[in-house]
Design a protein around this motif. Sequence first.
Motif, PDB file in Angstrom:
ATOM      1  N   ARG A  53      27.247 -12.594  53.145  1.00 38.39           N
ATOM      2  CA  ARG A  53      28.495 -11.863  53.149  1.00 38.39           C
ATOM      3  C   ARG A  53      28.650 -11.179  54.626  1.00 38.39           C
ATOM      4  N   SER A  54      27.603 -10.432  55.114  1.00 40.97           N
ATOM      5  CA  SER A  54      27.545  -9.637  56.355  1.00 40.97           C
ATOM      6  C   SER A  54      27.771 -10.577  57.370  1.00 40.97           C
ATOM      7  N   GLU A  55      27.231 -12.035  57.436  1.00 41.67           N
ATOM      8  CA  GLU A  55      27.391 -12.715  58.755  1.00 41.67           C
ATOM      9  C   GLU A  55      29.013 -13.100  58.648  1.00 41.67           C
ATOM     10  N   LEU A  56      29.587 -13.603  57.403  1.00 46.59           N
ATOM     11  CA  LEU A  56      30.943 -13.879  57.478  1.00 46.59           C
ATOM     12  C   LEU A  56      31.968 -12.702  58.116  1.00 46.59           C
ATOM     13  N   LEU A  57      31.434 -11.420  57.669  1.00 44.30           N
ATOM     14  CA  LEU A  57      32.444 -10.423  58.199  1.00 44.30           C
ATOM     15  C   LEU A  57      32.135 -10.024  59.644  1.00 44.30           C
ATOM     16  N   ARG A  62      28.155  -4.628  65.489  1.00 44.31           N
ATOM     17  CA  ARG A  62      26.670  -5.003  64.848  1.00 44.31           C
ATOM     18  C   ARG A  62      26.482  -3.931  64.036  1.00 44.31           C
ATOM     19  N   HIS A  63      26.631  -2.612  64.494  1.00 46.23           N
ATOM     20  CA  HIS A  63      26.107  -1.527  63.631  1.00 46.23           C
ATOM     21  C   HIS A  63      27.461  -0.774  62.744  1.00 46.23           C
ATOM     22  N   ALA A  64      28.454  -1.586  62.538  1.00 43.72           N
ATOM     23  CA  ALA A  64      29.502  -0.998  61.957  1.00 43.72           C
ATOM     24  C   ALA A  64      29.072  -0.970  60.189  1.00 43.72           C
ATOM     25  N   PRO A  65      28.374  -2.020  59.639  1.00 48.44           N
ATOM     26  CA  PRO A  65      27.967  -1.829  58.431  1.00 48.44           C
ATOM     27  C   PRO A  65      27.216  -0.770  58.022  1.00 48.44           C
ATOM     28  N   VAL A 116      15.968   2.682  57.697  1.00 47.05           N
ATOM     29  CA  VAL A 116      15.061   2.223  58.488  1.00 47.05           C
ATOM     30  C   VAL A 116      14.364   0.907  57.669  1.00 47.05           C
ATOM     31  N   ALA A 117      14.145   0.894  56.440  1.00 42.37           N
ATOM     32  CA  ALA A 117      13.446  -0.025  55.664  1.00 42.37           C
ATOM     33  C   ALA A 117      14.281  -1.195  55.841  1.00 42.37           C
ATOM     34  N   ALA A 118      15.591  -1.169  55.830  1.00 43.99           N
ATOM     35  CA  ALA A 118      16.643  -2.348  55.927  1.00 43.99           C
ATOM     36  C   ALA A 118      16.370  -2.970  57.176  1.00 43.99           C
ATOM     37  N   GLN A 119      15.923  -2.470  58.061  1.00 40.62           N
ATOM     38  CA  GLN A 119      15.688  -3.090  59.482  1.00 40.62           C
ATOM     39  C   GLN A 119      14.180  -3.901  59.458  1.00 40.62           C
ATOM     40  N   VAL A 120      13.407  -3.191  58.771  1.00 44.34           N
ATOM     41  CA  VAL A 120      11.869  -3.936  58.587  1.00 44.34           C
ATOM     42  C   VAL A 120      11.761  -5.190  57.730  1.00 44.34           C
ATOM     43  N   ALA A 121      12.453  -4.749  56.447  1.00 42.59           N
ATOM     44  CA  ALA A 121      12.280  -5.945  55.407  1.00 42.59           C
ATOM     45  C   ALA A 121      13.443  -6.976  55.453  1.00 42.59           C
ATOM     46  N   GLU A 122      12.888  -8.317  54.868  1.00 43.50           N
ATOM     47  CA  GLU A 122      14.001  -9.242  54.995  1.00 43.50           C
ATOM     48  C   GLU A 122      14.854  -9.250  53.807  1.00 43.50           C
ATOM     49  N   HIS A 123      14.209  -8.800  52.497  1.00 41.83           N
ATOM     50  CA  HIS A 123      15.069  -8.883  51.404  1.00 41.83           C
ATOM     51  C   HIS A 123      15.308  -7.531  51.066  1.00 41.83           C
ATOM     52  N   GLY A 124      16.585  -7.398  50.220  1.00 44.14           N
ATOM     53  CA  GLY A 124      16.874  -6.207  49.665  1.00 44.14           C
ATOM     54  C   GLY A 124      15.934  -5.351  48.797  1.00 44.14           C
ATOM     55  N   ARG A 125      15.249  -6.310  47.769  1.00 42.32           N
ATOM     56  CA  ARG A 125      14.402  -5.678  46.797  1.00 42.32           C
ATOM     57  C   ARG A 125      13.283  -4.996  47.462  1.00 42.32           C
ATOM     58  N   THR A 126      12.784  -5.744  48.779  1.00 42.16           N
ATOM     59  CA  THR A 126      11.749  -5.175  49.308  1.00 42.16           C
ATOM     60  C   THR A 126      12.086  -3.675  49.929  1.00 42.16           C
ATOM     61  N   ALA A 127      13.260  -3.660  50.702  1.00 38.12           N
ATOM     62  CA  ALA A 127      13.658  -2.701  51.605  1.00 38.12           C
ATOM     63  C   ALA A 127      13.972  -1.653  50.165  1.00 38.12           C
ATOM     64  N   ARG A 138      16.423  -5.018  67.876  1.00 38.23           N
ATOM     65  CA  ARG A 138      15.266  -5.635  68.067  1.00 38.23           C
ATOM     66  C   ARG A 138      14.981  -6.657  67.176  1.00 38.23           C
ATOM     67  N   ARG A 139      16.055  -7.054  66.183  1.00 37.37           N
ATOM     68  CA  ARG A 139      15.767  -8.134  65.397  1.00 37.37           C
ATOM     69  C   ARG A 139      17.044  -8.979  65.291  1.00 37.37           C
ATOM     70  N   ASP A 140      17.130 -10.276  64.769  1.00 42.86           N
ATOM     71  CA  ASP A 140      18.131 -11.134  64.432  1.00 42.86           C
ATOM     72  C   ASP A 140      18.999 -10.711  63.133  1.00 42.86           C
ATOM     73  N   HIS A 141      20.087 -10.955  63.262  1.00 39.45           N
ATOM     74  CA  HIS A 141      21.146 -10.678  62.111  1.00 39.45           C
ATOM     75  C   HIS A 141      20.616 -11.658  61.037  1.00 39.45           C
ATOM     76  N   GLY A 142      20.191 -10.862  59.794  1.00 41.71           N
ATOM     77  CA  GLY A 142      19.772 -11.654  58.580  1.00 41.71           C
ATOM     78  C   GLY A 142      18.247 -11.586  58.490  1.00 41.71           C
ATOM     79  N   GLY A 143      17.446 -11.271  59.395  1.00 45.74           N
ATOM     80  CA  GLY A 143      16.062 -11.308  59.383  1.00 45.74           C
ATOM     81  C   GLY A 143      15.627 -10.072  59.600  1.00 45.74           C
TER      82      GLY A 143
END
Length: 555
Positions: free
Chosen positions: A130-134, A141-144, A198-209, A284-289
């Motif tokens: 959903r974030s990519e659609l928005l 980039r930093h709005a969400p 910070v965890a949301a930038q490191v991890a790729e999945h919500g449960r991991t973050a 330093r990361r791609d959106h979604g990753g």
Amino acid sequence: MTAVVAPGPLVRARPAWTSALTGTAGMLRLALRRDRWRLLVWVAGVAVLYLAALGEYAVLADDPRGMQARAVLMRTPAMVTMAGPGYGLDAYTVGAAVANELVLWMVLALAVLSILEVVRHTRAEEESGRSELLRAGAVGRHAPAVAALLLVTAVQAVVAVVTGAVVAAGGGLPAGESFAMTGAVALGALVFAAVALVAAQVAEHGRTATGLSLAVLGAAFAARALGDVQGSAEGRHGSALSWLSPIGWVQQTRVFVDLRWWPLGLCVAATVGLLVVAAVLAGRRDHGGGLVAARRGRADAAASLRGPLAVAWRQQRGGLLWTTLGLGAMWFATGGVLSSLPDMMETLADNPLYAAILGEGDLVRAFLWVIGLYAALGAAAYAVAASLRARAEEQAGRAEYVLATAVSRARWLGAHLAVATVGGVVVLLSGVLALWAGAAATGVTDPAFGELVELGAVYLPALAVLLALGAAVYAWVPRATPLLWALLAWLFVVGMFADLLGLPDWARGVSPYWWVPDPLTEDVDVARLVGLGVVAVVLAAAALVGFRRRDVPAV
């Protein structure tokens, strides 16, 4: 012929930081609209918890012996672990009791709120697409991330104001220090909002973050507990290890005893520093990753994953593990307090509040029944969260794909319900076993092991009712699932304060836990337990029927 184009008006390019925040206000409004009821429940729940505790402390204010007994209990290593270093114990007052015994748990609760909200509106949105659609529109980039942080900050501010007013009015405490305490709790919780970012930038999945953020919260609790116990052994309030934890910073304000503001500067500095780190990592990361890529899985599923039951177990096993360990550690520490319980109960025997809560007879066994109720409520909280896992799968769109295969609806929902049931049983019985182990470690042998196991077992039918009710609400009215958390709060009110508030039987009967007998002080009414089991079976059958009849996904 050469055409001449007249120059247009000069358009100045906006700074990069401005364009990166484009759409922040809109994202904030969207988040508020999505979570308005969820956040309202949180605010009301925290205020009710303060009110419930203040009612107890207000009665104890007229009982110097009772207050002194609590002060003695606060000096034990188990209570230092579960509450904090303890300030003002030589002349224990209501204000000191509120700060010593509530601040830790309020920071933990509001830190969990911060973590869940930040991950929900950042990493989880990217994971769902959903974030990519928005961001295809006019969204920077930093709005969400900024919108999520502003949302959490606003909620923490509202909680601080509301609960500060509750503490000042309900407890008759100085308004300035009341708001200082609740504001300090809010600042401590905001540190963990920044950790989640910070965890949301490191991890790729919500449960991991979420898991990483909760692990940091657990580490902060452990550092504070070990440091406070070490300091208590040396006759001090905490040690150097305590200062590594944001929870320790909040407690070091010493509200209602010797108010100090400067430890809150550490909360502000840590929050700002973590936000800077999160901003740098986001660039330093791609959106979604994530910065740490998820491990590549097998090309085909293992045999152990070929079925909805195995998949449901794989999804919930991590939450079950950490819930069991976290609650088990708390109940083990509670068991360590039981050796000093008889003296304290003797002191409190004439207190009207404790008489209303614990009833007449053996106060020690009545207190253990209350602890058993707490363990059952912890299992109930896990059961509600686990039963709503199916709802999360449907909202993410994965349930629709699974049900398009040969998997029937009854089999899919039954798998989630079965895993949640097993998990609830594990959380409940392991908590009772941890309570027994903590008591045995300090030489307490009464009640016996078998009696404590029975104490946990009698709650299993009521737990089954709660699980089946959650499945039925999800199956028939999925939008109403947040009401299950309101029911959980009502279970606590009925279990702890039904007699004190004079609630009628019909209001008590709403709670399945009210029908559970106390095996430590009375004979077990088997008919009640059988009745709860029948209700659970009926609700589970209704859930399966309802899920077969409605559309998936629900609209």
